[in-house]
Design a protein around this motif. Structure first.
Motif, PDB file in Angstrom:
ATOM      1  N   THR A  77     -25.460   3.742 -31.792  1.00 49.84           N
ATOM      2  CA  THR A  77     -25.948   5.025 -31.277  1.00 49.84           C
ATOM      3  C   THR A  77     -25.425   6.173 -32.130  1.00 49.84           C
ATOM      4  O   THR A  77     -26.177   7.105 -32.468  1.00 49.84           O
ATOM      5  CB  THR A  77     -25.511   5.212 -29.813  1.00 49.84           C
ATOM      6  N   PHE A  78     -24.144   6.148 -32.465  1.00 47.77           N
ATOM      7  CA  PHE A  78     -23.602   7.187 -33.348  1.00 47.77           C
ATOM      8  C   PHE A  78     -24.384   7.244 -34.664  1.00 47.77           C
ATOM      9  O   PHE A  78     -24.724   8.328 -35.155  1.00 47.77           O
ATOM     10  CB  PHE A  78     -22.127   6.905 -33.655  1.00 47.77           C
ATOM     11  N   GLU A  79     -24.682   6.085 -35.206  1.00 42.90           N
ATOM     12  CA  GLU A  79     -25.402   6.028 -36.479  1.00 42.90           C
ATOM     13  C   GLU A  79     -26.794   6.628 -36.352  1.00 42.90           C
ATOM     14  O   GLU A  79     -27.226   7.422 -37.199  1.00 42.90           O
ATOM     15  CB  GLU A  79     -25.491   4.584 -36.966  1.00 42.90           C
ATOM     16  N   SER A  80     -27.500   6.274 -35.287  1.00 46.21           N
ATOM     17  CA  SER A  80     -28.858   6.798 -35.114  1.00 46.21           C
ATOM     18  C   SER A  80     -28.853   8.295 -34.823  1.00 46.21           C
ATOM     19  O   SER A  80     -29.792   9.009 -35.174  1.00 46.21           O
ATOM     20  CB  SER A  80     -29.580   6.054 -33.985  1.00 46.21           C
ATOM     21  N   ASP A  81     -27.766   8.792 -34.202  1.00 41.73           N
ATOM     22  CA  ASP A  81     -27.644  10.224 -33.910  1.00 41.73           C
ATOM     23  C   ASP A  81     -27.067  11.016 -35.083  1.00 41.73           C
ATOM     24  O   ASP A  81     -26.992  12.255 -35.018  1.00 41.73           O
ATOM     25  CB  ASP A  81     -26.765  10.444 -32.674  1.00 41.73           C
ATOM     26  N   GLY A  82     -26.625  10.312 -36.117  1.00 44.60           N
ATOM     27  CA  GLY A  82     -26.072  10.987 -37.284  1.00 44.60           C
ATOM     28  C   GLY A  82     -24.712  11.613 -37.059  1.00 44.60           C
ATOM     29  O   GLY A  82     -24.362  12.600 -37.713  1.00 44.60           O
ATOM     30  N   VAL A  83     -23.933  11.052 -36.130  1.00 36.77           N
ATOM     31  CA  VAL A  83     -22.591  11.585 -35.862  1.00 36.77           C
ATOM     32  C   VAL A  83     -21.545  10.527 -36.209  1.00 36.77           C
ATOM     33  O   VAL A  83     -21.821   9.326 -36.211  1.00 36.77           O
ATOM     34  CB  VAL A  83     -22.435  12.024 -34.391  1.00 36.77           C
ATOM     35  N   PRO A 138     -12.027   7.560 -28.414  1.00 38.47           N
ATOM     36  CA  PRO A 138     -12.192   7.415 -26.962  1.00 38.47           C
ATOM     37  C   PRO A 138     -12.930   8.590 -26.325  1.00 38.47           C
ATOM     38  O   PRO A 138     -13.776   8.393 -25.437  1.00 38.47           O
ATOM     39  CB  PRO A 138     -10.750   7.318 -26.449  1.00 38.47           C
ATOM     40  N   SER A 139     -12.649   9.821 -26.777  1.00 34.32           N
ATOM     41  CA  SER A 139     -13.354  10.987 -26.236  1.00 34.32           C
ATOM     42  C   SER A 139     -14.827  10.952 -26.616  1.00 34.32           C
ATOM     43  O   SER A 139     -15.709  11.289 -25.796  1.00 34.32           O
ATOM     44  CB  SER A 139     -12.721  12.283 -26.748  1.00 34.32           C
ATOM     45  N   ALA A 140     -15.123  10.539 -27.845  1.00 34.00           N
ATOM     46  CA  ALA A 140     -16.514  10.446 -28.278  1.00 34.00           C
ATOM     47  C   ALA A 140     -17.281   9.413 -27.460  1.00 34.00           C
ATOM     48  O   ALA A 140     -18.466   9.606 -27.135  1.00 34.00           O
ATOM     49  CB  ALA A 140     -16.567  10.102 -29.769  1.00 34.00           C
ATOM     50  N   LEU A 141     -16.619   8.334 -27.108  1.00 32.07           N
ATOM     51  CA  LEU A 141     -17.249   7.298 -26.278  1.00 32.07           C
ATOM     52  C   LEU A 141     -17.529   7.818 -24.869  1.00 32.07           C
ATOM     53  O   LEU A 141     -18.563   7.517 -24.279  1.00 32.07           O
ATOM     54  CB  LEU A 141     -16.381   6.043 -26.234  1.00 32.07           C
ATOM     55  N   LYS A 142     -16.600   8.597 -24.338  1.00 31.32           N
ATOM     56  CA  LYS A 142     -16.794   9.192 -23.001  1.00 31.32           C
ATOM     57  C   LYS A 142     -18.016  10.111 -23.009  1.00 31.32           C
ATOM     58  O   LYS A 142     -18.839  10.092 -22.091  1.00 31.32           O
ATOM     59  CB  LYS A 142     -15.550   9.996 -22.608  1.00 31.32           C
ATOM     60  N   GLU A 143     -18.147  10.902 -24.049  1.00 30.32           N
ATOM     61  CA  GLU A 143     -19.305  11.798 -24.157  1.00 30.32           C
ATOM     62  C   GLU A 143     -20.593  10.996 -24.278  1.00 30.32           C
ATOM     63  O   GLU A 143     -21.620  11.365 -23.701  1.00 30.32           O
ATOM     64  CB  GLU A 143     -19.155  12.715 -25.380  1.00 30.32           C
ATOM     65  N   LEU A 144     -20.536   9.905 -24.980  1.00 32.11           N
ATOM     66  CA  LEU A 144     -21.715   9.047 -25.147  1.00 32.11           C
ATOM     67  C   LEU A 144     -22.156   8.461 -23.818  1.00 32.11           C
ATOM     68  O   LEU A 144     -23.357   8.334 -23.543  1.00 32.11           O
ATOM     69  CB  LEU A 144     -21.406   7.942 -26.150  1.00 32.11           C
ATOM     70  N   GLU A 145     -21.172   8.091 -22.988  1.00 29.75           N
ATOM     71  CA  GLU A 145     -21.495   7.515 -21.685  1.00 29.75           C
ATOM     72  C   GLU A 145     -22.060   8.556 -20.728  1.00 29.75           C
ATOM     73  O   GLU A 145     -22.666   8.221 -19.712  1.00 29.75           O
ATOM     74  CB  GLU A 145     -20.227   6.893 -21.068  1.00 29.75           C
TER      75      GLU A 145
END
Length: 400
Positions: A130-136, A392-399
């Motif tokens: 998901t990060f890859e597809s979102d470019g982040v 971990p914070s980036a994962l929380k935002e993703l969820e």
């Protein structure tokens, strides 16, 4: 995925000939100067190893961003003989000659890595995609040293999970490379150096201060008090920590699941013998090929002889991936037995290793594994992402 809580109670541990409980009040004193596992004062109970300015003590590590925890136990410095003496029954030819090894103090996980912990790592695959597809959080040449690959989704979960994937069961079927990447992920988000052991470090920790065939002595008839194996396990790995620990307070070092080391298998210890005495970390034999690496400790389907502290199991990528339909074969998963008897345990040195050395513990050194991973990354069949304290914070935002 929903984070699951792993109960990490402060169980009784045996250390240096005595049993003692680890008190919660004393564990609260562990985070001295942001150094988990170091206390300024000696606890009144439990294992404590004196160092400059304090003591190494047990500590409970929270996996950032989750409720998951695991406990690390301090192991004292010492010397021992790696391998089996010639007179020991059932010794394999690759277990000698014995080599004198000096071991520095370290922390070792009380139990093997569990499914609760490993499945948190597995969940990174979809997150990285998901990060890859979102470019982040993109990986490039400037930051790839801080990247890992997460295990691909299971080809056949019914095989891997046939004997269960309960949160407190030992995780199984991962390759040496996947277990190395797990330790790098954990290290990068905690700021501590978690890793696999060398063979020498593993055997020293398993022996628990003993020189006998097993850490409970030489009598195989006592095995069912300490280890899960063919005679008492039924089918499949068990919940970790159910049986008696060794002298250092470590559970399931023998039996339940066999455990990865970083070492390439060698026909014998002659090369190490020529260097003795040597440090346990220096006894790593870095793999030149992905197969024939060393797994230690024996597992639930083994006879008791395979549980001896000096016994070695040699990995076989071709046989252990026989049912894998992928090409190249997966760098992360095995698809055939005895892989369901293979897991791993976390180690941490008291003195952090150099950047050059720790990279050898975290990343593959075998050219075939490197090529397989790069092929997966190039073809887009890999979940690769940056790992740092912000993950971990980036994962929380993703969820959400």
């Amino acid at each position: 995925m929903l984070h699951r809580f792993l109960v990490a109670g402060l169980m009784l541990v045996s250390f240096a000939g005595f049993s003692a409980g680890v008190c919660k009040a004393e564990i609260a004193d562990i985070n001295v100067a942001n150094k988990p596992g170091i206390s300024k004062t000696k606890p009144s109970e439990g294992p404590a190893i004196e160092i400059d300015g304090g003591f190494m003590v047990p500590y409970t590590q929270i996996i950032p961003g989750t409720d998951l925890t695991f406990e690390m136990i301090p192991i004292p410095a010492g010397s021992f003989q790696l391998g089996s003496p010639d007179a020991e029954p059932d010794r394999s030819d690759d277990e000698g000659p014995q080599v004198k090894v000096n071991v520095a103090p370290m922390w070792v996980a009380k139990t093997e890595v569990t499914w609760a912990q490993y499945e948190e790592f597995m969940s990174l695959y979809s997150a990285f995609k998901t990060f890859e597809s979102d470019g982040v959080r993109m990986v490039d040449d400037g930051n790839k040293v801080d990247a890992i690959t997460a295990p691909t989704e299971l080809y056949d979960s019914s095989f891997t999970y046939e004997y269960g994937n309960e949160p407190d069961q030992a995780a199984v079927s991962m390759t040496q490379y996947a277990s190395q990447q797990f330790t790098k992920w954990l290290s990068k988000i905690t700021g501590l150096q978690y890793r696999l052991p060398t063979e020498a470090e593993w055997e020293y920790a398993a022996r628990g201060g003993t020189t006998t065939a097993f850490y409970w002595g030489d009598d195989p008839d006592q095995a069912d008090q300490f280890a899960w194996f063919f005679d008492n396990a039924g089918e499949g790995q068990k919940q970790v920590g159910l049986l008696k620990p060794n002298g250092f307070g470590l559970h399931d070092m023998l039996g339940n699941v066999a455990e990865w080391t970083v070492n390439q298998h060698t026909e014998n210890y002659n090369d190490l013998k020529a260097k003795e005495p040597l440090g346990a970390t220096d006894a790593g034999v870095w793999p030149e090929m992905g197969t024939e690496c060393v797994v230690r400790g024996g597992h639930w389907a083994d006879d008791v002889a395979a549980l001896r502290c000096a016994a070695r199991l040699v990995s076989d990528d071709e046989a252990w991936k026989e049912e894998d339909p992928n090409f190249p074969l997966s760098p992360w998963w095995f698809t055939s037995d005895p892989a369901r008897g293979v897991g791993f345990r976390l180690f941490r040195s008291y003195q952090p290793l150099s950047s050059e050395t720790i990279q050898k513990f975290w990343e593959p050194t075998a050219e075939d594994v490197i090529e397989d991973v790069e092929s997966r990354i190039f073809s887009g069949r890999s979940g690769r992402g940056l790992v740092d304290p912000e993950l971990p914070s980036a994962l929380k935002e993703l969820e959400g």
